[in-house]
Design an enzyme around this catalytic site. Structure first.
Site, PDB file in Angstrom:
ATOM      1  CG  ASN A 214      -2.632   0.883  -7.413  1.00 45.80           C
ATOM      2  OD1 ASN A 214      -3.037   0.468  -8.445  1.00 45.80           O
ATOM      3  ND2 ASN A 214      -1.549   1.428  -7.251  1.00 45.80           N
ATOM      4  CG  ASP A 282       0.707   9.083  -4.431  1.00 48.07           C
ATOM      5  OD1 ASP A 282       1.508   9.242  -5.465  1.00 48.07           O
ATOM      6  OD2 ASP A 282      -0.553   9.219  -4.390  1.00 48.07           O
ATOM      7  CE  LYS A 292       1.764 -13.530   8.819  1.00 45.63           C
ATOM      8  NZ  LYS A 292       1.021 -14.782   8.982  1.00 45.63           N
ATOM      9  N   PRO A 310       9.444   8.223  -4.610  1.00 48.52           N
ATOM     10  CG  PRO A 310      10.988   6.872  -6.140  1.00 48.52           C
ATOM     11  CD  PRO A 310      10.136   6.916  -4.931  1.00 48.52           C
ATOM     12  CG  ASP A 311       5.901  12.287  -9.350  1.00 50.85           C
ATOM     13  OD1 ASP A 311       5.934  11.888 -10.376  1.00 50.85           O
ATOM     14  OD2 ASP A 311       5.005  13.007  -9.042  1.00 50.85           O
ATOM     15  CB  ILE A 312       8.498   7.620 -11.798  1.00 45.33           C
ATOM     16  CG1 ILE A 312       8.560   6.533 -10.734  1.00 45.33           C
ATOM     17  CG2 ILE A 312       9.277   7.046 -13.136  1.00 45.33           C
ATOM     18  CD1 ILE A 312       8.049   5.288 -10.866  1.00 45.33           C
ATOM     19  CG  PHE A 330      -2.066   7.896 -17.773  1.00 47.25           C
ATOM     20  CD1 PHE A 330      -1.154   7.953 -18.738  1.00 47.25           C
ATOM     21  CD2 PHE A 330      -3.407   7.271 -18.307  1.00 47.25           C
ATOM     22  CE1 PHE A 330      -1.396   7.356 -19.910  1.00 47.25           C
ATOM     23  CE2 PHE A 330      -3.491   6.859 -19.370  1.00 47.25           C
ATOM     24  CZ  PHE A 330      -2.688   6.828 -20.332  1.00 47.25           C
ATOM     25  CE  LYS A 344      -2.362  14.143  -9.830  1.00 41.49           C
ATOM     26  NZ  LYS A 344      -3.334  13.137  -9.991  1.00 41.49           N
ATOM     27  CE  LYS A 348       2.093  13.789 -11.045  1.00 41.39           C
ATOM     28  NZ  LYS A 348       2.632  12.894 -10.087  1.00 41.39           N
TER      29      LYS A 348
HETATM   30  O1  C5P Z   1       0.261  12.438  -8.617  1.00 40.48           O
HETATM   31  P1  C5P Z   1      -0.553  11.350  -9.110  1.00 40.48           P
HETATM   32  O2  C5P Z   1      -0.274   9.887  -8.810  1.00 40.48           O
HETATM   33  O3  C5P Z   1      -1.972  11.458  -9.328  1.00 40.48           O
HETATM   34  O4  C5P Z   1      -0.100  11.333 -10.630  1.00 40.48           O
HETATM   35  C1  C5P Z   1      -0.081  10.413 -11.660  1.00 40.48           C
HETATM   36  C2  C5P Z   1       0.863  10.499 -12.742  1.00 40.48           C
HETATM   37  O5  C5P Z   1       2.192  10.388 -12.151  1.00 40.48           O
HETATM   38  C3  C5P Z   1       0.951   9.255 -13.554  1.00 40.48           C
HETATM   39  O6  C5P Z   1       1.437   9.464 -14.674  1.00 40.48           O
HETATM   40  C4  C5P Z   1       1.811   8.198 -12.828  1.00 40.48           C
HETATM   41  O7  C5P Z   1       2.273   7.043 -13.626  1.00 40.48           O
HETATM   42  C5  C5P Z   1       2.632   9.283 -12.400  1.00 40.48           C
HETATM   43  N1  C5P Z   1       3.218   9.040 -11.255  1.00 40.48           N
HETATM   44  C6  C5P Z   1       4.643   8.538 -11.132  1.00 40.48           C
HETATM   45  N2  C5P Z   1       5.359   8.343  -9.873  1.00 40.48           N
HETATM   46  C7  C5P Z   1       4.451   8.532  -8.685  1.00 40.48           C
HETATM   47  C8  C5P Z   1       3.361   8.943  -8.666  1.00 40.48           C
HETATM   48  C9  C5P Z   1       2.609   9.116 -10.040  1.00 40.48           C
HETATM   49  O8  C5P Z   1       5.066   8.597 -12.027  1.00 40.48           O
HETATM   50  N3  C5P Z   1       5.190   8.498  -7.576  1.00 40.48           N
END
Ligand code: C5P
Length: 409
Positions: A214, A282, A292, A310-312, A330, A344, A348
């Protein structure tokens, strides 16, 4: 500022080693106490006896001198110091430091120390410019090692260029400045606090040569790391692939994928504060090619399948045993900024969401400015458009206030 300070001076084997006696002499003159470690080869250039006479303490050379190891082990050597100075530092010792090699007293002490380390390199110009040395330099800077020099000029080997040991006066100045900064640290608003920051994009491989990425530049996260460090914090920056140098004094862990970022964050908990500024992908490609992916003769297109990363932020915000006191996320959105950011916050388990509109016309993604909203459970605050550095500074001030007495977070 040097009076009563304890300096551990490590001297490695360069022709410039004789200048280390001058450094020791000047330090002592300014009231510091100096302990010296010489690498074995450095004793060929400078006599341990001269240094002992100057410093009033035996100069130590061998790791496996067992009597001495009992009297004064390598751990004690660094524990007793306010600052560790390596002058001159050879390419070899830099390489050992960058790779965590501990095969003599000097390198073992450097691996064992938790003190600030100032390195004054000295070597032939081609050794300095060699990609291996430059790689080691970048790694050591990323590890929070401080550097003074090398100077540019004529060297003992009759070649000209960068590689000369910095002048003893500059080394003394750098020592003074570092000790000053360290002392000031104890008075700074985030002194004694560990701040864990994620920054930049992640790269999710499609096959060994292609990836999905991105547009995140990492600028906001790096500015936050610099501001947190300037506020006296111990900062761990877990960074996706970006083209920025980590701020001085910050420990930077470079990763590529979201999974690696998650693992690095998990490894560096606990922290007092976590700021999740990375633009984490995501999804990752579930059917990555081991080789390749080739065009098909029949013209059919490859199909990518995705699985969730994983959502960190959520992992940190809902951590059962190591949740930081303050977790900041963020939200980069292109529509319904406030509603999405509010959702969020809950999902989160974070305390604040820094929301920004990243629609292409705002120029925020990759740009130098940012306009953010601070979304908290008790309300939304809108900040004017400003430089990312200023957003970082203000945010760090807010974080320090919040921690101080755990304001109504
Ligand atoms: O769900 P979204 O990506 O919009 O959420 C943004 C926030 O979640 C940011 O703080 C980003 O660093 C964190 N994030 C994360 N792990 C992910 C997706 C988002 O830590 N897989």
């Amino acid at each position: 500022m040097l009076a009563k300070k304890r300096i551990l001076l490590i001297i490695s084997s360069s022709v410039a080693a004789f200048k280390a006696t001058d450094i020791a002499r000047q330090l002592i003159k300014k009231g510091a106490s100096v302990k010296v470690i010489l690498t074995k080869n450095a004793t060929e250039f400078v006599s341990p006896l001269t240094l002992a006479a100057l410093t009033g303490e035996a100069a130590i050379t061998e790791l496996f001198d067992l009597t001495r190891e009992q009297e004064i082990g390598h751990i004690e050597l660094s524990r007793d110091a306010d600052l560790v100075v390596v002058a001159p530092c050879t390419a070899n010792l830099m390489a050992k430091m960058a790779h965590g090699i501990a095969d003599d007293l000097a390198s073992t002490t450097l691996l064992a120390t938790d003190k600030h380390v100032l390195v004054a390199p000295a070597m032939n110009v081609r050794m300095w410019l060699h990609p291996a040395t430059q790689r080691n330099l970048a790694q050591l800077k990323a590890d929070g090692i401080h550097f003074v020099g090398p100077d540019v000029g004529m060297m003992a080997c009759n070649e000209e260029g960068p590689g000369r040991l910095a002048e003893p006066e500059s080394i003394i100045e750098a020592i003074d400045a570092l000790l000053d900064a360290r002392i000031d640290d104890s008075k700074k608003p985030l002194s004694g606090k560990h701040v864990l920051i994620t920054a930049g994009p992640t790269h999710e491989p499609i096959d060994p040569v292609r990836y999905i990425a991105n547009r995140s530049s990492g600028k906001q996260g790096y500015a936050l790391a610099a501001a947190a460090r300037a506020a006296g914090a111990e900062v761990t920056l877990v960074s996706g692939p970006v083209s920025l140098d980590p701020p001085a004094g910050v420990t930077c862990i470079r990763v590529e994928t979201a999974q690696q970022m998650h693992d690095a964050v998990s490894d560096h908990l606990p922290s007092d504060v976590a700021i999740m500024a990375a633009a984490v992908a995501d999804w990752k490609v579930a059917n990555q090619g081991a080789e390749k992916i080739k065009k098909k003769p029949d013209g059919s297109l490859p199909e990518l399948h995705f699985s969730e990363n994983p959502d960190i932020a959520r992992f940190v915000g809902t951590h059962p045993s190591q949740r930081p006191n303050l977790v900041v996320g963020f939200a980069a959105e292109t529509q319904n900024l406030e509603t999405n950011a509010g959702a969020k916050l809950k999902k989160k388990g974070v305390d604040w969401i820094i929301a920004n509109d990243v629609s292409p016309e705002t120029g925020i993604m990759g740009g130098d400015r940012n306009s953010v909203k601070i979304v908290r459970a008790d309300g939304i605050e809108t900040w004017p458009d400003m430089e990312k550095g200023e957003v970082a500074q203000r945010l760090i001030e807010r974080i320090a206030q919040a921690l101080d007495g755990m304001m109504k977070v």
